[in-house]
Design an enzyme around this catalytic site. Structure first.
Site, PDB file in Angstrom:
ATOM      1  N   GLN A  10      35.104   3.698 -93.595  1.00 58.74           N
ATOM      2  CA  GLN A  10      35.497   2.969 -94.794  1.00 58.74           C
ATOM      3  C   GLN A  10      35.740   3.910 -95.961  1.00 58.74           C
ATOM      4  OE1 GLN A  10      32.388  -0.414 -94.302  1.00 58.74           O
ATOM      5  NE2 GLN A  10      33.688  -1.066 -95.975  1.00 58.74           N
ATOM      6  N   SER A  91      30.473   7.331 -89.857  1.00 63.97           N
ATOM      7  CA  SER A  91      30.047   5.938 -89.968  1.00 63.97           C
ATOM      8  C   SER A  91      30.848   5.055 -89.008  1.00 63.97           C
ATOM      9  CB  SER A  91      30.181   5.474 -91.426  1.00 63.97           C
ATOM     10  OG  SER A  91      29.709   4.164 -91.585  1.00 63.97           O
ATOM     11  N   LEU A  92      31.633   4.130 -89.547  1.00 63.97           N
ATOM     12  CA  LEU A  92      32.435   3.237 -88.699  1.00 63.97           C
ATOM     13  C   LEU A  92      33.338   4.012 -87.742  1.00 63.97           C
ATOM     14  CD1 LEU A  92      33.492   0.205 -88.291  1.00 63.97           C
ATOM     15  CD2 LEU A  92      35.463   1.077 -89.528  1.00 63.97           C
ATOM     16  N   ARG A 116      29.806  -6.611 -86.980  1.00 67.07           N
ATOM     17  CA  ARG A 116      29.141  -5.614 -87.833  1.00 67.07           C
ATOM     18  C   ARG A 116      29.531  -5.811 -89.292  1.00 67.07           C
ATOM     19  NH1 ARG A 116      30.227  -0.273 -89.879  1.00 67.07           N
ATOM     20  NH2 ARG A 116      28.595   1.275 -89.470  1.00 67.07           N
ATOM     21  N   HIS A 200      24.300   2.088 -94.949  1.00 68.51           N
ATOM     22  CA  HIS A 200      23.412   3.134 -94.446  1.00 68.51           C
ATOM     23  C   HIS A 200      22.094   3.247 -95.210  1.00 68.51           C
ATOM     24  CE1 HIS A 200      26.454   4.318 -91.606  1.00 68.51           C
ATOM     25  NE2 HIS A 200      27.323   4.349 -92.581  1.00 68.51           N
ATOM     26  N   GLN A 249      22.397   2.986 -86.669  1.00 70.80           N
ATOM     27  CA  GLN A 249      23.384   3.676 -87.505  1.00 70.80           C
ATOM     28  C   GLN A 249      23.742   2.882 -88.760  1.00 70.80           C
ATOM     29  OE1 GLN A 249      27.042   2.622 -87.495  1.00 70.80           O
ATOM     30  NE2 GLN A 249      28.145   4.478 -86.938  1.00 70.80           N
TER      31      GLN A 249
END
Length: 308
Positions: A10, A91-92, A116, A200, A249
């Site tokens: 993102q 991340s993603l 998610r 996160h 995560q």
């Protein structure tokens, strides 16, 4: 030369992204089209025409960035690009990496990412959480600043992006306090980011734990190439390991500096950012100046990467 591919998450999205790549490679639009049945809307049209505010919503951004990363890698393959020996994602972006490493199907990954994004969007009411970028301070100083600001709520260092660049997340009031403290400690820049989800941070733990049910019902195979998980900086082992770590995560910090160094330790001497934007390429150059870096955010950059 040993190639690694890294996939952005993102923040790298933009209206009109990958339009010129789609003109050259049919597989780009085909990838987005695969997502439409799962999402219930035309993802490519939304990415191309906006509005930008809609694209910036977590529930749209996450599926769009998964599709973008996979589409870029498929374009690379269609152009005759060399297969990557190692992969990772910020991340993603780990979901794009796992699809491209043949650990999970694109369709199944999109189903997980849809869930998610909805869980993360719903975990903290809009306006309650926030994120900020702190530039020019050592990691331990940023951690100390967060500890100080935590009198106002949760404030945590959540993205260790490169030496001197750390993103923090938590309750909006605590993050605003941390930004002021960081400036007092000599930060070059300390800015609130335009996001509503404190990704996160520990505030996302309920979302991560709820996601585990979906992950458990999804088939993940041992990746065909090394995939480094960015929450630990270590390689994924098998399907069970992947499910457990993708759940955690959501509320664990991104150790990007450590992840990039792990890719290099595994032998990568050329790293290509596979997806829109050049955020990771910039971080890569700051983490290790000796490793060759490329991007696939347009047809022009793809051709340059092929020639290199």
């Amino acid at each position: 030369m040993t190639l690694a591919m890294v996939f952005p998450g993102q923040g790298s999205q933009s209206q009109g992204m990958q339009a010129d790549l789609a003109e050259q490679f049919a597989v780009v639009q085909e990838t987005y089209a695969e997502a439409n049945d799962i999402l219930g809307y035309d993802l490519w049209q939304l990415v191309q025409q906006g509005p930008q505010e809609k694209l910036a919503e977590t529930t749209v951004t996450q599926p769009a960035m998964l599709a973008a990363g996979v589409a870029a890698y498929r374009a690379w393959q269609a152009a005759g690009g060399a297969p990557a020996a190692h992969m990772s994602g910020h991340s993603l972006g780990e979901y794009s990496a796992l699809v491209c490493a043949q650990s999970v199907s694109f369709t199944d990954a999109m189903k997980v990412v849809k869930q998610r994004s909805e869980l993360m969007q719903g975990a903290v009411p809009v306006g309650v959480g926030g994120m900020a970028a702190i530039l020019g301070l050592d990691d331990d100083v940023v951690v100390s600043v967060c500890e100080q600001a935590s009198a106002d709520g949760v404030a945590e260092a959540v993205n260790f992006n490169s030496p001197g660049q750390v993103v923090i997340a938590g309750h909006s009031k605590a993050i605003e306090h941390a930004v002021e403290l960081a400036k007092e400690r000599g930060a070059r820049r300390a800015i609130i980011l335009p996001v509503s989800v404190p990704s996160h941070s520990s505030l996302m733990r309920p979302a991560g734990e709820a996601l585990l049910e979906t992950l458990q019902a999804t088939e993940f195979k041992t990746p065909a190439v090394t995939v480094i998980g960015a929450a630990t900086g270590t390689a994924y082992v098998d399907g069970d390991d992947i499910r457990t770590r993708l759940s955690a995560q959501v509320y664990a910090p991104v150790l990007w500096t450590q992840t990039v160094r792990a890719l290099i330790e595994h032998g990568a001497d050329r790293i290509i950012e596979c997806g829109p934007g050049k955020v990771l390429a910039g971080l890569l150059r700051r983490i290790d100046k000796t490793t060759a870096v490329g991007t696939i955010d347009s047809n022009e950059s793809l051709q340059k990467a092929l020639q290199a």
